[in-house]
Design an enzyme around this catalytic site. Sequence first.
Site: not given
Length: 228
Positions: A8, A10, A150, A173, A177
């Site tokens: 990831d 951010d 994802k 995070d 995810d």
Amino acid sequence: MVPPLALDIDGTLTTPEGTIAPRAFPLLAAWEAPVVLATGKAFPYPVALCQFVGIPERAIAENGGVALVDGHLDYAGDPERVDAAVEAFEERGGDLGWDGVDTVNRWRETEVAVSPTADEELLRDIAAEFDLAVVDSGYAYHLKSPDASKGAALTDVAETLGHDPGEFVAVGDSENDASTFAVAGESYAVANADETAKRAADRVLDRGYVDGTLDALRAIRDRAKNGE
């Protein structure tokens, strides 16, 4: 040999202030297996980051709505249905919440990102009416097709790269995810992760943001060097 990575951006490759951390670049550029950047951001962001890091353009964007790997570009979801839902949201008084020029959505192709300050209850009601999903990335509410994620994109990307998704190590995070963690063979949530990501990860790291990510990657690299 180090494993391939699904990272990831951010909250994972950034500082607590939200800025990208160049100290991660040398490690990623020297990684001896594929590195895939998987983000909720619009497609140009991870592609540009790959270029600046100096790694091949392997990117999953828009929470799985767009995936690029070794010259193959794939899309998932129903952007027309998303646009119709946004129109209904705004007709009922909803506001996407981005002031001025909306650079958050300007280059977005398969979903729409809505500010965390927006009317979440109305947004989720609209999403249900249009058979769409709302994913909270911690930075925005993402209005998207439920079959785009994802994790689903990583499964396809891994196949194109000649890997099983279970060979990947994933670091992230947030809620978006969790699907990546579900298909990766090993997964880490940084210390600043939300509860959904922490529950889905194999391990929660002691440190947050890019520092936690670098801790995990260095440990993986050292483990590979020791033949573990």
